[in-house]
Design a protein around this motif. Structure first.
Motif, PDB file in Angstrom:
ATOM      1  N   GLU A 570       0.838  -1.190   0.000  1.00  0.00           N
ATOM      2  CA  GLU A 570       0.000   0.000   0.000  1.00  0.00           C
ATOM      3  C   GLU A 570       0.884   1.254   0.000  1.00  0.00           C
ATOM      4  OE1 GLU A 570      -3.474   0.064  -0.011  1.00  0.00           O
ATOM      5  OE2 GLU A 570      -3.231  -2.065  -0.437  1.00  0.00           O
ATOM      6  N   GLU A 646      -6.712   9.189   5.385  1.00  0.00           N
ATOM      7  CA  GLU A 646      -7.919   9.120   4.560  1.00  0.00           C
ATOM      8  C   GLU A 646      -7.646   9.575   3.137  1.00  0.00           C
ATOM      9  OE1 GLU A 646     -12.449  10.997   4.521  1.00  0.00           O
ATOM     10  OE2 GLU A 646     -11.216  11.127   6.330  1.00  0.00           O
ATOM     11  N   THR A 648      -4.681   9.641   1.668  1.00  0.00           N
ATOM     12  CA  THR A 648      -3.776   8.658   1.064  1.00  0.00           C
ATOM     13  C   THR A 648      -4.554   7.447   0.572  1.00  0.00           C
ATOM     14  OG1 THR A 648      -1.939   9.367   2.473  1.00  0.00           O
ATOM     15  CG2 THR A 648      -1.769   7.191   1.467  1.00  0.00           C
ATOM     16  N   ALA A 649      -5.540   7.005   1.369  1.00  0.00           N
ATOM     17  CA  ALA A 649      -6.369   5.866   0.957  1.00  0.00           C
ATOM     18  C   ALA A 649      -7.182   6.200  -0.292  1.00  0.00           C
ATOM     19  CB  ALA A 649      -7.297   5.459   2.103  1.00  0.00           C
ATOM     20  N   GLN A 652      -4.866   5.935  -3.074  1.00  0.00           N
ATOM     21  CA  GLN A 652      -4.611   4.508  -3.302  1.00  0.00           C
ATOM     22  C   GLN A 652      -5.758   3.874  -4.101  1.00  0.00           C
ATOM     23  OE1 GLN A 652      -1.942   2.239  -1.955  1.00  0.00           O
ATOM     24  NE2 GLN A 652      -2.908   1.177  -3.665  1.00  0.00           N
ATOM     25  N   LYS A 653      -6.963   4.235  -3.759  1.00  0.00           N
ATOM     26  CA  LYS A 653      -8.129   3.700  -4.464  1.00  0.00           C
ATOM     27  C   LYS A 653      -8.128   4.114  -5.933  1.00  0.00           C
ATOM     28  CE  LYS A 653     -13.202   3.823  -4.363  1.00  0.00           C
ATOM     29  NZ  LYS A 653     -14.392   4.382  -3.658  1.00  0.00           N
TER      30      LYS A 653
END
Length: 791
Positions: A570, A646, A648-649, A652-653
């Protein structure tokens, strides 16, 4: 088609009218009121041959001029007696042919006229031969008649009878150029004779000059041409209707031409207004503000008002231009198709291409009218209870600037700090729109609270100046232009010869020139709010930091995405990434930053150049020097780590979605290749597609090696080279030295097969270096192979 119909019609006219008309037509100078000098010259020549023949010739001419049956018979006898005394006297032969034409003895007339021309190739004798041949109406003599008529016209260019004969010779031979030549001369010589006007009308109709055709035919009727004849021609070819259509078309094209010229002139005027307003803007913003609180001066207010008017006019001009543009496209495409159909050479493919191009272009124009802006959520909503200190700071800054605070705060992953106003145009104009602050977390690393306050004061300056209240129309025009350009490009119609594409490009430049000038003025005025409220230095430092972060953050994120993808992990926290340390990366970043900081402002920049913005604030440096809070801006957030995780996620998505889409496309490509490949390689390419879909980079690299090996064994070195190179790239991304060594060795073998020794040597040098680095057992063997190539 028209030419054939005209030729048929003129042939009928020739049969019906030529004989009486030719007979009734006067002969040239010799018979026009009997020019005494001309007659005396003939008699003098005859007297030198035989004086006794002179009175016979004179009496025969007088008898011919009477024109009755007895006179014609006497004339024939007289000219025959002259020829007995003076054989082959051309003047007697010529006048004898005239008499024989009147008596209907056409073969004799042709024979005597030819003998006359053979003896003396004068224009008079050429005319007599042409008249006799035309009157005889023998198809085989038609070409000779035309030749004789042309010879006659050369010598007697201004003679009515000569051009009359040439006209009919042209008709009989379907030689339209001769007809036009003779008719032009007849209209000049005898403008009141009806028949030349009649022929001129028919010729104009043949050339589809309908208005001229109608005018000439009506003039022929007024000069004595039978009205029923004129009406019959008009009915047969609908000349009056065609002329009416031509007049309407000409008038419509003239009006369209005026509209197009006026339309282009309007665009040029708007462009010049943009240039003028840019100059006024620069003059206005050079004057520093007065007083402790910044207010817009009279000069700035005038320029802003002018910008509002011009932007409104330019926006309206765009939508008013669309019907004109559609008309141009329809007329252009329709005219091309009409010309093709009229030419009789129809290319169905070209016809379809032009028709579809015109249809899709008009569709793009029409659909651009219905393009509507859609307001979405600008980011992740940050309620007051999650970061009350940030909200309090935003309200404090609004009070200091003197405007209403924001109603909502949003956070995003990128590098941006901006404000926007949501809601309908009327709500915005009444000051009731929802004011939103957008904070990109990528802009915050290293920023102090004082710098953040100055940047936010700049954004509040836009609210105070009502910059966000009236931008809907300009944004709507831009959206319509983008939509039209996208549709044209998507259909392959973005070409220089497409009027719609030319318009989009040209008008976009005009529109940007006007609207971006207003945008630059808004930015400069908002900069002053920031400088007055929180100091020039804080704003300049914050602005410079955002510019640098905009470059560095993208580079850091791209590097992190590559590392995470290669390692199959990740993403790390994007907002605490280490600085760029790879050789060359920092230098490239500094170079790019220097370019941005030093470049001048372009007329197509929405913001003035950074250096210019800072320079314009320098006069305020001493008056507005505010220290401010130097603590990190992250202190304004209650839980910055959670927000960073949040965002960063979210990145990532998005990265995962993009990579999955890319993998699916690559896998589909390799499966398509598998279906077209030799049987031995198909299972390996299927395995490659499966590895790509699963995201297993190690399996993908191995499959690439396997496919390359099969192609190499099948004697297809170029294909093998492609797959080995792809495998090498994969190993390099994952820093897999053993895989890199194998891929380079395989590349060297392929290069040797292709006879590219230099490339093979380069790859083997890399292989030996890798062998030494990883203590490979193949080191000695690889050294020997390298030595063989070097030898």
């Amino acid at each position: 088609m028209k030419r054939i119909l005209l030729a048929l019609m003129l042939s009928v006219l020739c049969v019906l009218m030529s004989y009486p008309l030719l007979c009734a037509a006067p002969t040239p100078q010799e018979d026009t009121d009997r020019d005494l000098a001309f007659e005396q010259a003939i008699l003098d020549r005859l007297g030198k041959i035989d004086p006794d023949a002179v009175p016979l010739f004179d009496q025969a001419t007088l008898a011919m001029d009477r024109g009755d049956a007895a006179g014609l018979a006497t004339a024939r006898t007289g000219f025959e007696r002259v020829l007995t005394l003076a054989p082959d006297f051309s003047d007697a032969l010529r006048r004898l042919s005239y008499v024989e034409i009147e008596l209907g003895e056409l073969d004799a007339a042709v024979e005597h006229a030819r003998r006359a021309y053979a003896v003396d190739a004068s224009p008079y004798n050429a005319l007599a031969a042409a008249r006799a041949l035309l009157t005889a109406e023998k198809e085989e003599d038609a070409s000779e008649a035309l030749t004789m008529a042309r010879e006659a016209v050369k010598g007697l260019p201004d003679d009515f009878a000569t051009n009359w004969v040439l006209l009919f010779a042209g008709i009989v031979n379907d030689e339209m150029e001769a007809v036009r030549q003779a008719d032009r001369k007849l209209l000049e010589i005898a403008p009141n004779h009806p028949f030349p006007h009649y022929i001129a009308g028919l010729l104009a109709a043949d050339n589809e000059k309908w208005e001229t055709a109608e005018q000439e035919l009506l003039q022929a009727r007024d000069l004595g041409m039978p009205a029923d004849e004129i009406q019959g021609i008009n009915d047969k070819y609908n000349i009056a209707g065609q002329a009416r259509t031509a007049r309407l078309t000409r008038q419509a094209l003239r009006v369209l031409g005026y509209v197009v010229v006026g339309w282009l002139a309007g665009m040029a005027l708007l462009f010049l207004l943009g240039l003028l307003l840019s100059a006024l803007t620069l003059a206005a913003v050079k004057r520093p503000p007065r007083g402790e609180a910044f207010r817009i001066g009279a000069g700035e207010r005038i320029v802003r008002g002018l910008y509002s008017v011009v932007i409104g006019l330019t926006s309206a001009y765009f939508y008013l231009s669309l019907p004109v543009l559609a008309a141009i496209v329809i007329i252009g495409a329709g005219g091309f198709i009409w010309l093709m159909l009229r030419s009789g050479r129809v290319n169905l493919y070209l016809l379809a291409v032009v028709g579809l191009a015109g249809f899709y272009t008009v569709a793009a124009i029409v659909w651009s009218i219905f393009t509507r802006l859609r307001e979405g959520e600008p980011g992740r909503l940050l309620p007051r209870d999650e970061s009350p200190r940030l909200w309090a700071t935003a309200e404090e800054i609004a009070g200091r600037v003197g405007t209403r605070p924001v109603d909502a705060i949003y956070v995003t992953p990128g590098v941006e700090i901006a404000v926007t106003e949501r809601g309908g145009a009327l709500r915005k104009l009444r000051g009731q729109g929802q004011r939103c602050l957008i904070v990109g977390l990528g802009a915050l690393p290293g920023m102090t609270q004082a710098e953040f306050s100055a940047i936010l004061a700049h954004e509040y300056g836009h609210f105070s100046n009502r910059d966000t209240a009236g931008g809907n129309l300009a944004q709507q025009v831009q959206a319509s232009m983008r939509h039209m350009a996208y549709r044209l490009a998507n259909r392959g119609l973005a070409r220089w010869y497409n009027p719609a594409w030319l318009f989009v490009n040209g008008f976009n430049r005009v529109f940007l020139r006007v609207t971006l000038g207003a945008s630059r003025l808004q930015e400069i005025l908002a900069d002053r709010y920031a400088a007055v409220a929180y100091g020039v230095r804080n704003f300049a430092d914050g602005l410079t930091r955002i510019v640098r972060l905009d470059l560095a953050f993208d580079a850091q994120v791209n590097r992190e995405v590559k590392l995470a993808t290669a390692a199959g992990r990740e993403l790390h926290n994007l907002y605490v990434l280490p600085p760029l340390e790879v050789p060359g990366e920092r230098e490239a970043l500094d170079k790019r930053l220097n370019e941005i900081m030093s470049r001048p402002t372009s007329p197509y920049d929405s913001h003035p150049a950074v250096s210019e913005r800072i320079r314009l604030l320098q006069p305020l440096q001493g008056r507005y020097d505010v220290g401010g809070e130097q603590a990190p801006v992250w202190g304004l957030f209650d839980n910055p780590d959670a927000l960073q995780a949040e965002m960063t996620a979210l990145v990532q998505k998005n990265v995962a979605a993009n990579q999955a889409q890319e993998r699916a496309a690559r896998a589909a490509f390799h499966r398509r290749l598998a279906a077209e490949s030799v049987p031995e390689v198909q299972p390996y390419q299927e395995a490659l597609a499966a590895a790509i879909e699963s995201g297993d980079l190690a399996a993908e690299a191995e499959a690439l090696q396997d496919v390359g090996g099969i192609y190499g064994e099948r004697g297809l070195p170029q294909r093998a080279l492609t797959y080995y190179q792809l495998a090498l790239e994969s190993y390099l991304e994952r820093n897999d030295r053993e895989g890199e060594r194998v891929a380079r060795f395989n590349l060297a073998e392929v290069f040797k097969t292709l006879g590219q020794s230099k490339d093979a040597e380069e790859q083997l040098c890399q292989v030996v270096a890798l062998d030494e680095a990883i203590s490979s057992p193949d080191l000695d063997e690889d050294r020997r192979e390298l030595a063989e190539i070097q030898a």
